[in-house]
Each structure stands twice: as structure tokens, then as C-alpha cells.
Design a protein around this motif. Structure first.
Motif, short mmCIF file in Angstrom:
data_model
loop_
_atom_site.label_atom_id
_atom_site.label_comp_id
_atom_site.label_asym_id
_atom_site.label_seq_id
_atom_site.Cartn_x
_atom_site.Cartn_y
_atom_site.Cartn_z
N HIS A 36 0.84 -1.21 0.00
CA HIS A 36 0.00 0.00 0.00
C HIS A 36 0.87 1.25 0.00
CE1 HIS A 36 -3.38 -2.53 2.09
NE2 HIS A 36 -3.15 -2.90 0.85
N PRO A 47 -21.00 1.82 -3.62
CA PRO A 47 -20.64 2.53 -2.39
C PRO A 47 -19.23 2.18 -1.89
CG PRO A 47 -22.82 1.57 -2.21
CD PRO A 47 -22.21 1.00 -3.45
N ALA A 48 -18.73 0.99 -2.24
CA ALA A 48 -17.38 0.60 -1.84
C ALA A 48 -16.36 1.48 -2.55
CB ALA A 48 -17.14 -0.88 -2.15
N PHE A 49 -16.52 1.65 -3.86
CA PHE A 49 -15.59 2.51 -4.60
C PHE A 49 -15.75 3.98 -4.20
CE2 PHE A 49 -15.46 -1.30 -7.21
CZ PHE A 49 -14.10 -1.40 -7.45
N GLN A 50 -16.99 4.35 -3.86
CA GLN A 50 -17.24 5.72 -3.43
C GLN A 50 -16.49 6.00 -2.12
OE1 GLN A 50 -18.94 8.02 -5.28
NE2 GLN A 50 -18.13 9.47 -3.76
N ALA A 51 -16.47 5.02 -1.22
CA ALA A 51 -15.77 5.20 0.06
C ALA A 51 -14.29 5.47 -0.19
CB ALA A 51 -15.94 3.95 0.93
N VAL A 52 -13.71 4.76 -1.17
CA VAL A 52 -12.29 4.95 -1.48
C VAL A 52 -12.07 6.35 -2.05
CG1 VAL A 52 -10.38 4.15 -2.94
CG2 VAL A 52 -11.93 2.50 -1.87
N ASN A 103 -13.88 9.04 -1.53
CA ASN A 103 -14.01 10.02 -0.44
C ASN A 103 -12.73 10.10 0.38
OD1 ASN A 103 -16.59 10.31 -1.27
ND2 ASN A 103 -17.56 9.42 0.55
N ALA A 104 -12.19 8.92 0.70
CA ALA A 104 -10.98 8.89 1.54
C ALA A 104 -9.83 9.57 0.82
CB ALA A 104 -10.62 7.45 1.87
N GLN A 105 -9.76 9.40 -0.50
CA GLN A 105 -8.68 10.04 -1.25
C GLN A 105 -8.86 11.55 -1.31
OE1 GLN A 105 -8.86 7.80 -4.86
NE2 GLN A 105 -7.53 6.18 -4.06
N HIS A 128 -9.96 13.29 1.10
CA HIS A 128 -9.47 13.82 2.37
C HIS A 128 -7.96 13.95 2.41
CE1 HIS A 128 -13.47 13.75 3.72
NE2 HIS A 128 -13.55 12.46 3.97
N GLU A 129 -7.29 13.21 1.52
CA GLU A 129 -5.82 13.29 1.47
C GLU A 129 -5.41 13.75 0.08
OE1 GLU A 129 -3.80 9.71 2.99
OE2 GLU A 129 -5.81 8.94 3.30
N ALA A 133 -4.41 5.46 -4.99
CA ALA A 133 -3.79 4.14 -4.84
C ALA A 133 -3.74 3.38 -6.16
CB ALA A 133 -4.55 3.34 -3.80
N ALA A 134 -4.81 3.43 -6.92
CA ALA A 134 -4.85 2.67 -8.16
C ALA A 134 -4.60 3.61 -9.34
CB ALA A 134 -6.18 1.97 -8.30
#
Ligand code: SF4
Ligand code: SF4
Lengths: 288, 203
Positions: free
Chosen positions: B98, B175-180, B182-184, B186-187, B193-194
């Protein structure tokens, strides 16, 4: 006994025989499996190698979908099983992960959901006695049970019986009247995830497993994972070509062998879809 | 192989990052080598798993992050299961992958992260894996056009190869890809990552 059933991508494609035999055996034993509506991929190895959040989010979404059906979800693919169990553990232990997930999904609702492998359900819920009673014949097969990696390891996550010398698949097939041979490669790795990317590694690891199975005198190998099946069944030609060793041996899903003992039709168990021919073996044992 | 302990190369901050991501304390390892003895892939690795731990203990994070080992690790969980110090080495391997991706490091075995990216892109698109397209894209991307093509007809005639994708899982995966995503957000300073621009995967 009613369970949500998560087949996963492989069981709807290259491992359709695992899906067929699972459904047939479950029906014969009175286990009601209801497919998780609109299930998606669990993310498999590529997700957990790339992004921890995604690796937890995909199983979580499927647990939410499964909850509409039952609070226990049955998974047959060992890799999916492992991803679900890991996701549950990480979501439970990591507050920041849970917080990130809760932005897009009602993550608290998956609490209390149970992820079960089919072997576990058959041994612990259905029970070996019932299987002994239900069997129609004693298939005279000498079987080695191949558990691979992710069904048993790590035990803190999978909650399996023993990570070095697991017994549950052996118990199941013995109850169904087969002889299972003790062998040292029950939990060796077949290199599953590298089937395409590093086929050379898969060939090396798979060759050792196939040869050991023959050495201990097994008629066939029983597996519980579509990736193990693909590597062990589809690579025998390549191994013969590359290493010049004899390695042919039929590969079955444990559900197919169980189905034979229960007197189910070969067609309904998807027997004959594997690349390695098993007709000769089954004819010799009077199972054709 | 000789490794030099150079002030400039020692990165305790990155070791802390790996420890935070994996939830493991690298000092727990006492270098018994049991992980490497049982690792099915050790023979193909440049650093055996116990040496990855040693590099982290010494703060030589480049050696770990740029190793072939982290990409060749099959996540078989043997090391984690057997470690007498209960080090979750498979989790350390995940954390190193990661972090290497997040920093945009080029993997020495490019076809593996390329396969992972292609796989995840297809799940995002369809919700489930579509094997034909996955194998096709992988073979084209790695210029191995005819790898395993002789297997396809044999699978097809046994009813094991699907010619069309299923879109049924798309809604569940979204929603799983959406969570990723959103997290990106925030940073924002960090590359995704991908990252699709990570270059030609030809090995
Ligand atoms: S088995 Fe555990 S303690 Fe031993 S070298 Fe590996 S990580 Fe370190
Ligand atoms: S998880 Fe990776 S490092 Fe550990 S034994 Fe398996 S392949 Fe080796």
C-alpha cells in the motif's frame, strides 16, 4: 436451515461445477441456500494488495446485501471466505476504517452477521451423522483433501480447526464413505493468485502437490476453492511439458464427491466440466 | 548482498507508517527465520520475508519498499500463522504494498500491480469479474498475446467461459468505490492508490 449464499465470481464462470454441486448437495441435505441479491465481487487479492479500505468495503457491501436474506452467509470459495472474514475483523478492530466506511454505507448493520464456509456448515450444522445416514453408497475412492491456504490460515481469522493438519474436509468425506489419505501437503500453497502473472511459480508449486498426491496413492484430489481447482486441474499439461513428470490425477470439488455418495446425478454435480478426465476412474470404481 | 547503513537512508518515520498501517511492531521479530523457512515463494524473492523484517528494524525502508518480495508474496498467511512472536507478517507485506503504491514507486515486477489495477477497474465497471476481458487486457498489456489461449476453447465447450459480462453487482459495489474516492479526497496531496498512469506494465 436457511442461509444467504454468496457464490462469488468464479462460481458463476470457470467454477460453475462448484456452484452446481453445492446447490445439488445442499438441496439433498435440506440446507436452504438463497443467493445474495445483486452480490458483487469481494475484491479478492487485487483489492487487499492495493487498498485496505476497498478490501473491507466490498465484502461489507455484500454482507449488507446478504442481511436482507439471513444473518448467516455461506461462502464456498476459500478466497472469498478469507476476504469476508478479514473484512469483518478489520472493521471490528479499526475505528478509522469503520468511520471511513460509514460515510457511504450503514456499516454498523453488519454487526452480528456470520460468515460460514460450506464445509463448516455441513460438518457443524448438518452433522456427520446425518450425512452418514443420507449416503446411498460408499464410493471406493482414495482421496487426499487439499485445503490450500486461505480456508485454514490464519486461524485467528478463519476460526478453522487446525492450520497445519486440518480435518474437517476429511471428516466429511469419510462420513460419506470415502477413504481419505493422510498426506503432508494439505495446506501447501498452489500460488493461486499468480495464475496469470507468474505462471512459472504456479507450475512449480502445483507440480509438487500433484506429484505428492500420486505418491501417497490417491485416486483423486478433493478441493474447496475454485483457484486451487483451476491451478491443479488446468496446469497438468503444462507441467508435463515443462518438467517432464507424470502428474495426471483428477481434481474434484468436495461437493462433487459428496454428491456421488449421496447418489446424485453426475450431470447435476457438474462432473465432466474439469479438463482432466475422470471417466476412467469413476467407471473403475463403479460410479459412472 | 551487502547493505549499507547510511544516515540518509534510515527512515524511522516510514517504519512508523508501516507499523501504523499493519498494526505490527517490527521490534517484536527476533529473526528466527521461521517465516522464510515456510514461505512457498521464498526461492523467487530477492529478500526472504525475515530479511524484510530486518530491513524495517534497521530503518532501511527503501530496501523493503522496492523489493520484489512484496509483490511476489502470495498472501498465503503461512508466515503469520507460524511466527513464534505472533508478528502478522502478511499484514506487513500488505502495508508495504500500500505504501509503495501511495508513493508511486515502480514495482520491479510490474505485471502484478498491473493485473491488480486491471482487475479492480473491471469490478468497478461491471461489479463482478469478467474473466475474458481480464485475461485479454492482461495479455495485451503485458504483450503476451497468446498466453493460455489454447485453454479458452476447452473451457468454453465445458460451459465454463462466459462471453458476456454481468452487470448485476454494480449497484452493490458502487458505495465501496465511493468510500475509497471520499478517503482520497481527504488526502489530496497523495496520488490515488490505483493510479492508472503508473506506466507500461511490460515485465
Ligand atoms: S517468524 Fe516471526 S520472529 Fe521469526 S523471523 Fe519471521 S517475523 Fe521474525
Ligand atoms: S504470506 Fe507472503 S511472505 Fe508470508 S509465507 Fe506467504 S508468500 Fe511468504
Amino acid at each position: 436451515m436457511k442461509y444467504a449464499y454468496y457464490p462469488g465470481c468464479s462460481l458463476h464462470a470457470t467454477a460453475v461445477d462448484y456452484d452446481e454441486s453445492t446447490q445439488a448437495v445442499a438441496k439433498a441435505l435440506g440446507v436452504e441456500l438463497i443467493e445474495v441479491p445483486d452480490w458483487s465481487c469481494c475484491g479478492s487479492t487485487p483489492a487487499h494488495c492495493t487498498d485496505e479500505l476497498l478490501a473491507a468495503a466490498l465484502p461489507a457491501q455484500n454482507l449488507l446485501a446478504a442481511k436482507a436474506v439471513a444473518d448467516q452467509v455461506v461462502v464456498c470459495c476459500s478466497a472469498c471466505f478469507s476476504r469476508f472474514k478479514f473484512a469483518q475483523k478489520h472493521i471490528e478492530e479499526k475505528d478509522d476504517l469503520r468511520a471511513q466506511l460509514s460515510e457511504t454505507m450503514p456499516i454498523d448493520e453488519i454487526e452480528g452477521m456470520q460468515v460460514r464456509h460450506l464445509i463448516d456448515v455441513l460438518v457443524r450444522d448438518v452433522g456427520l451423522e446425518k450425512i452418514e445416514q443420507a449416503k446411498q453408497c460408499d464410493p471406493q475412492l482414495k482421496v487426499v483433501c487439499y485445503y490450500g491456504c486461505l480456508l485454514t490460515r490464519p486461524p485467528k481469522v478463519t476460526e478453522w480447526d487446525d492450520p497445519e493438519d486440518p480435518q474437517m474436509m476429511d471428516d466429511l468425506l469419510r462420513a460419506a464413505g470415502m477413504e481419505t489419505i493422510d498426506w503432508p501437503f494439505k495446506t501447501e500453497c498452489c500460488g493461486a493468485t499468480f495464475a496469470l502473472t507468474r505462471t512459472d511459480i504456479v507450475l512449480r508449486l502445483t507440480a509438487e502437490i500433484l506429484q505428492m498426491a500420486r505418491e501417497v496413492g490417491a485416486d483423486c484430489i478433493s478441493v474447496a476453492c475454485p483457484l486451487c481447482h483451476a491451478n491443479l486441474d488446468m496446469r497438468q499439461d503444462d507441467i508435463r511439458k515443462k518438467f517432464g513428470v507424470e502428474c495426471d490425477i483428477p481434481i474434484f470439488y468436495f461437493t462433487q464427491l459428496l454428491g456421488l455418495a449421496l447418489g446424485l446425478e453426475k450431470r447435476d454435480l457438474g462432473i465432466g466440466r474439469a479438463l482432466v478426465n475422470c471417466d476412467e476412474l469413476l467407471t473403475a470404481k463403479g460410479l459412472a | 548482498m551487502k547493505y549499507v547503513l547510511d544516515q540518509e537512508k534510515i527512515r524511522p518515520d516510514l517504519v512508523r507508517t508501516i507499523e501504523r498501517l499493519s498494526g505490527e511492531d517490527v521490534r517484536q521479530c527476533y529473526q528466527c527465520g521461521k517465516c522464510s523457512a515456510g514461505c512457498p515463494i521464498a526461492a523467487d524473492m530477492d529478500l526472504p520475508p525475515n530479511q524484510v523484517m530486518r530491513m524495517l528494524q534497521l530503518g532501511l525502508t527503501d530496501e523493503a519498499l522496492d523489493s520484489r518480495t512484496i509483490w511476489l508474496c502470495a498472501s498465503c498467511e503461512t508466515c503469520t500463522t507460524r511466527c513464534p512472536r505472533e508478528v502478522d507478517l502478511a499484514a506487513v507485506m500488505d502495508a508495504l504494498r500500500h505504501e509503495a503504491l501511495r508513493q508511486g514507486r515502480k514495482s520491479p515486477i510490474r505485471q502484478i500491480p498491473f493485473f491488480n489495477r486491471t482487475f479492480l477497474r473491471l469490478i468497478k465497471k461491471y461489479g463482478r469479474v469478467f474473466e475474458m476481458e481480464l485475461i485479454g487486457r492482461f495479455n495485451v498489456g503485458t504483450l503476451h498475446f497468446f498466453k493460455d489461449v489454447t485453454k479458452a476453447p476447452r473451457l468454453f465447450f465445458r460451459g465454463r467461459l462466459k462471453l458476456w459480462p454481468s452487470f448485476k453487482g454494480r449497484k452493490t459495489a458502487r458505495p465501496a468505490f465511493q468510500a475509497v474516492k471520499n478517503a482520497q479526497r481527504h488526502e489530496p496531496a497523495e496520488p490515488p492508490a490505483a493510479d492508472e498512469s503508473a506506466g507500461n506494465p511490460t515485465p
